[in-house]
Structure formats: structure tokens, C-alpha cells
Design a protein around this motif. Structure first.
Motif, PDB file in Angstrom:
ATOM      1  N   SER A 112       0.827  -1.193   0.000  1.00  0.00           N
ATOM      2  CA  SER A 112       0.000   0.000   0.000  1.00  0.00           C
ATOM      3  C   SER A 112       0.866   1.250   0.000  1.00  0.00           C
ATOM      4  O   SER A 112       2.087   1.184  -0.201  1.00  0.00           O
ATOM      5  CB  SER A 112      -0.944  -0.018   1.212  1.00  0.00           C
ATOM      6  N   ILE A 113       0.225   2.410   0.226  1.00  0.00           N
ATOM      7  CA  ILE A 113       0.911   3.698   0.321  1.00  0.00           C
ATOM      8  C   ILE A 113       0.274   4.504   1.445  1.00  0.00           C
ATOM      9  O   ILE A 113      -0.740   4.112   2.022  1.00  0.00           O
ATOM     10  CB  ILE A 113       0.832   4.487  -1.002  1.00  0.00           C
ATOM     11  N   ASN A 165       2.225  -4.370  -5.546  1.00  0.00           N
ATOM     12  CA  ASN A 165       1.582  -3.172  -4.985  1.00  0.00           C
ATOM     13  C   ASN A 165       0.786  -2.462  -6.076  1.00  0.00           C
ATOM     14  O   ASN A 165       1.348  -2.041  -7.092  1.00  0.00           O
ATOM     15  CB  ASN A 165       2.660  -2.238  -4.419  1.00  0.00           C
ATOM     16  N   TYR A 212      -0.463   0.450  -6.394  1.00  0.00           N
ATOM     17  CA  TYR A 212      -0.089   1.834  -6.678  1.00  0.00           C
ATOM     18  C   TYR A 212       1.209   1.901  -7.471  1.00  0.00           C
ATOM     19  O   TYR A 212       1.337   2.695  -8.419  1.00  0.00           O
ATOM     20  CB  TYR A 212       0.024   2.619  -5.378  1.00  0.00           C
ATOM     21  N   ARG A 245      -4.958   2.067   2.651  1.00  0.00           N
ATOM     22  CA  ARG A 245      -3.715   2.744   2.984  1.00  0.00           C
ATOM     23  C   ARG A 245      -3.538   2.793   4.496  1.00  0.00           C
ATOM     24  O   ARG A 245      -4.502   2.769   5.251  1.00  0.00           O
ATOM     25  CB  ARG A 245      -3.700   4.156   2.405  1.00  0.00           C
ATOM     26  N   GLU A 298      -7.643   1.085  -6.183  1.00  0.00           N
ATOM     27  CA  GLU A 298      -7.051   1.516  -4.920  1.00  0.00           C
ATOM     28  C   GLU A 298      -7.073   0.389  -3.888  1.00  0.00           C
ATOM     29  O   GLU A 298      -7.986  -0.414  -3.836  1.00  0.00           O
ATOM     30  CB  GLU A 298      -7.802   2.732  -4.345  1.00  0.00           C
ATOM     31  N   GLN A 335       0.454   0.847 -10.856  1.00  0.00           N
ATOM     32  CA  GLN A 335      -0.252   1.897 -11.596  1.00  0.00           C
ATOM     33  C   GLN A 335       0.709   2.903 -12.201  1.00  0.00           C
ATOM     34  O   GLN A 335       0.599   3.256 -13.382  1.00  0.00           O
ATOM     35  CB  GLN A 335      -1.241   2.624 -10.684  1.00  0.00           C
ATOM     36  N   LEU A 378       1.576   9.753  -6.212  1.00  0.00           N
ATOM     37  CA  LEU A 378       1.848   8.878  -7.350  1.00  0.00           C
ATOM     38  C   LEU A 378       3.090   9.348  -8.108  1.00  0.00           C
ATOM     39  O   LEU A 378       3.924   8.532  -8.538  1.00  0.00           O
ATOM     40  CB  LEU A 378       0.638   8.823  -8.278  1.00  0.00           C
ATOM     41  N   MET A 392      -3.133  12.946  -3.891  1.00  0.00           N
ATOM     42  CA  MET A 392      -2.945  11.670  -4.566  1.00  0.00           C
ATOM     43  C   MET A 392      -2.057  11.799  -5.799  1.00  0.00           C
ATOM     44  O   MET A 392      -1.176  10.966  -6.047  1.00  0.00           O
ATOM     45  CB  MET A 392      -4.298  11.066  -4.952  1.00  0.00           C
TER      46      MET A 392
END
Length: 235
Positions: free
Chosen positions: A167-168, A215, A217, A232, A229, A220, A182, A178
Motif C-alpha cells: 500500500s501507500i 503493490n 499503486y 492505505r 485503490e 499503476q 503517485l 494523490m
């Protein structure tokens, strides 16, 4: 290389003590909520002498023990200027609903000696080299600390609340964004070697290779928009 880490406080924030070996000078990373006793225990166990505290960002769960730890050992704290205000005004940084839950028993404010981090800086502390990367998104002043590969250890990334296992960091608190997080993942994490060990602000350690593969994210930003998503962590 010696890295002694432990989760501290209500949010289980990882605090790390890093030294070339036991019995030497060390750097303390993110002494957060209720971290001071754990710091003192680790210092005694490994016979370490701290020379600095370095902070991945200014949220209370990462900085709440900065004043007592720095004061007890007469060492400076390093933080990015965009997050410096959070040490003295955590409620502004977190919003009233979260900040007021934790402020009652805390010593709020800056230590006597505060130094400011800049993107790309190389900190030579305690015989270690820490490379600073500005990585906004969780907060405006979030940074990571990278350590190079040596003969006996792989490269290491202290990622703060930028990247976790799976996650982040959250982006819904003041200063979170966001799109920025990213972008930070793409700039800071994607270029790293798969063998890089990630020691994050919350949760277990991982590697860049593991996160690149799993992961959502990181996948992505590597492949373009469209990943779903995931939950988090972090304050």
C-alpha cells in the motif's frame, strides 16, 4: 550495519536506530508517539551514541518524541522545511479530530536545534550516508532516506509513509495529494533496484521488487492509470 527498529505508540509507527555497528554512533529515524522509552532501551542494548534525529515527515505519530529524545542527547533534528511547522502545530497538520486525540500528554514544539532537509542532499552522519529524496503526497514535506549497497547489505530505502508493503500513505489529511504521491512513487521508487529493502513508517519490511510486482499503486505508476485503490496505512 546495525538497524534496530520497533513500532511505537497508538499508531504503531516504526522508529529506527541505524549505526555502522554496535557500540558506535547512530542516527534515529522517526521517534514518534511514545517512542522515547524504546529508543533508550535500544541505545543501551546496542551501546549506541546518537548524533542526530532525522524525520521522514512531520505528522505527530512520527515526531512526538523528538523534543525529549533530542533534549536527552543534545542532538539536532532534521526535517523538510515544508513540514517543520507540524512539530509546533500538530492539530493544523492532522485536523482537529485526530490531533486532539493525541495531544494531551505530549510535549509539543521544536527541539533546540533544527536543521532543514533538501532534495538530493547527502547526509554524512554517524559514519553513514543518507540520501534525501523529497517525496510529497502524504505531506508536502515528506522525504525518504536512501542508503547505498555495501559488501554485506543491499540498498535500503527508509520510505516513511510514502510506500508500505502492499500500500501507500493516506492522502486525505491536510497537505495530502494523490497526484503528488503517485508522482513521488514514480520518481523515487520506480528507479530503484528490485533488491532494495524498504523499511517503511508502518508495517513490515518489503523490497522494491516485491512492491513492483504486487503493490497496485506502484503497478499503476509503472503501467499507467487504471489500478484499483488498496487500503492505505498511517496517520
Amino acid at each position: 550495519m546495525l538497524i534496530a527498529g520497533f513500532p511505537a505508540g497508538a499508531w504503531g509507527t516504526n522508529c529506527y536506530l541505524v549505526a555502522p555497528a554496535a557500540g558506535e554512533e547512530c542516527v534515529i529515524i522517526d521517534p514518534g508517539h511514545e517512542a522515547a522509552p524504546g529508543v533508550e532501551e535500544a541505545l543501551k542494548k546496542h551501546r549506541l551514541k546518537p548524533v542526530a534525529v532525522v524525520l521522514t515527515h512531520g505528522h505527530l505519530d512520527h515526531v512526538a518524541s523528538v523534543v525529549p529524545v533530542c533534549g536527552a542527547h543534545d542532538v539536532p533534528a532534521w526535517i523538510h522545511p515544508d513540514d517543520r511547522y507540524m512539530m509546533s502545530d500538530p492539530e493544523k497538520a492532522l485536523g482537529r479530530s485526530i490531533g486532539m486525540q493525541l495531544m494531551g500528554e505530549l510535549t509539543i514544539g521544536e527541539p533546540d536545534d533544527v536543521k532543514e532537509l533538501t532534495d538530493g542532499a547527502k547526509l554524512e552522519l554517524a559514519g553513514l550516508e543518507l540520501t534525501v529524496a523529497h517525496a510529497p503526497g502524504h505531506t508536502k514535506g515528506s522525504v525518504t532516506f536512501g542508503m547505498p549497497e555495501t559488501a554485506d547489505i543491499p540498498p535500503i530505502l527508509f520510505s516513511g509513509d510514502l510506500l508500505f508493503a502492499g500500500s501507500i500513505g493516506r492522502t486525505d489529511l491536510p497537505g495530502g495529494d494523490m497526484a503528488e504521491i503517485l508522482d513521488s512513487l514514480a520518481r523515487v521508487c520506480l528507479p530503484l533496484d528490485d533488491s532494495t529493502v524498504v523499511l517503511s513508517g508502518h508495517g513490515p519490511q518489503t523490497t522494491i521488487g516485491q512492491e513492483r510486482a504486487t503493490n497496485p499503486y506502484l503497478r499503476q505508476v509503472a503501467a499507467g492509470p487504471g489500478a484499483q485503490e488498496a487500503p492505505r496505512r498511517g496517520m
